[in-house]
Design an enzyme around this catalytic site. Sequence first.
Site, PDB file in Angstrom:
ATOM      1  N   CYS A 127       0.935  -1.172  -0.003  1.00 49.91           N
ATOM      2  CA  CYS A 127       0.197  -0.139   0.095  1.00 49.91           C
ATOM      3  C   CYS A 127       0.889   1.217  -0.097  1.00 49.91           C
ATOM      4  O   CYS A 127       0.607   2.318  -0.704  1.00 49.91           O
ATOM      5  CB  CYS A 127      -0.724  -0.242   1.209  1.00 49.91           C
ATOM      6  N   CYS A 128       2.042   1.423   0.706  1.00 49.61           N
ATOM      7  CA  CYS A 128       2.827   2.358   0.986  1.00 49.61           C
ATOM      8  C   CYS A 128       3.624   2.691  -0.544  1.00 49.61           C
ATOM      9  O   CYS A 128       3.800   3.646  -0.901  1.00 49.61           O
ATOM     10  CB  CYS A 128       3.943   2.355   1.985  1.00 49.61           C
ATOM     11  N   CYS A 208      -1.151   8.386   7.572  1.00 49.10           N
ATOM     12  CA  CYS A 208      -2.404   7.783   6.986  1.00 49.10           C
ATOM     13  C   CYS A 208      -3.408   7.589   8.210  1.00 49.10           C
ATOM     14  O   CYS A 208      -2.911   6.979   9.016  1.00 49.10           O
ATOM     15  CB  CYS A 208      -2.351   6.899   6.097  1.00 49.10           C
ATOM     16  N   CYS A 211      -3.175   3.722   9.638  1.00 50.68           N
ATOM     17  CA  CYS A 211      -1.974   3.252  10.074  1.00 50.68           C
ATOM     18  C   CYS A 211      -1.463   4.369  11.264  1.00 50.68           C
ATOM     19  O   CYS A 211      -0.190   4.291  11.729  1.00 50.68           O
ATOM     20  CB  CYS A 211      -1.085   3.268   9.112  1.00 50.68           C
ATOM     21  N   CYS A 234       7.773   4.288   5.862  1.00 52.02           N
ATOM     22  CA  CYS A 234       6.751   4.089   4.856  1.00 52.02           C
ATOM     23  C   CYS A 234       7.496   3.313   3.524  1.00 52.02           C
ATOM     24  O   CYS A 234       7.111   2.934   2.531  1.00 52.02           O
ATOM     25  CB  CYS A 234       5.962   5.281   4.468  1.00 52.02           C
TER      26      CYS A 234
END
Length: 239
Positions: A127-128, A208, A211, A234
């Site tokens: 995702c990062c 985010c 997280c 990240c």
Amino acid sequence: MTAAVLKLRGETAPEDRARALSAEYADADAQAILERAIREEFAGEIALVSSFGAESAVLLHLVASVAPETPVIFLDTQKHFAQTLSYRRKLAARLGLTDVRDILPDTEEAAAQDPNGDLWRRDTDACCDLRKVRPLKTALDGFGSWITGRKAFHGGERMHLPAFEWNGRHFKVNPLVRWTPEDVAEYRARHDLPAHPLVEQGYPSIGCWPCTRAVEDGEGVRAGRWSNSDKAECGIHVR
Ligand code: SF4
């Protein structure tokens, strides 16, 4: 540009150039580091990367005081707290920054890899990579260097950062690396800089929303980031 700079550029490998700059600016303040980087060493090819998070106002203010037209890259992961997006708009206007760029993930890649927007539940690294690492790589095309807000007191790999680095692709400038939490608070107070609205709710580091959590008394500054896993960064700072 000084003869010393030209000599440094023409005859020195990037790693050595970063090392020489770090040694020269070992005792310099953040303003001096930024003036050298923005106006001289990397003039016209440097950007600030900012999360508009808990401590961001200080570096944004410093950069605005040197050159408010400096490009500012904000990685809009589409997972930010609403408070961060509001803070980003208000702070940029207040500081007179004229080139803040909202960088989103690639639309096709996001549709293919994260169609439901919940990749963070299964694979935070992926995702990062989708929402931060690859967009930043594209956004930095054309820049030879970027400015970060990392500080030694954040701990981990940040404890031993120099003021200037070479990461194999870009120079990175870390003007606040030796600042303490007290330095940050004092600068914010002296310049009457607005705080991110989540700070007073216990968020000393803000990323985010999926997280990031508030921290308890005695926890580290970044303890609320990816707190259910071993993940600490990240990936944008991986060499
Ligand atoms: S911090 Fe979380 S939501 Fe944001 S890009 Fe990384 S994994 Fe995704």
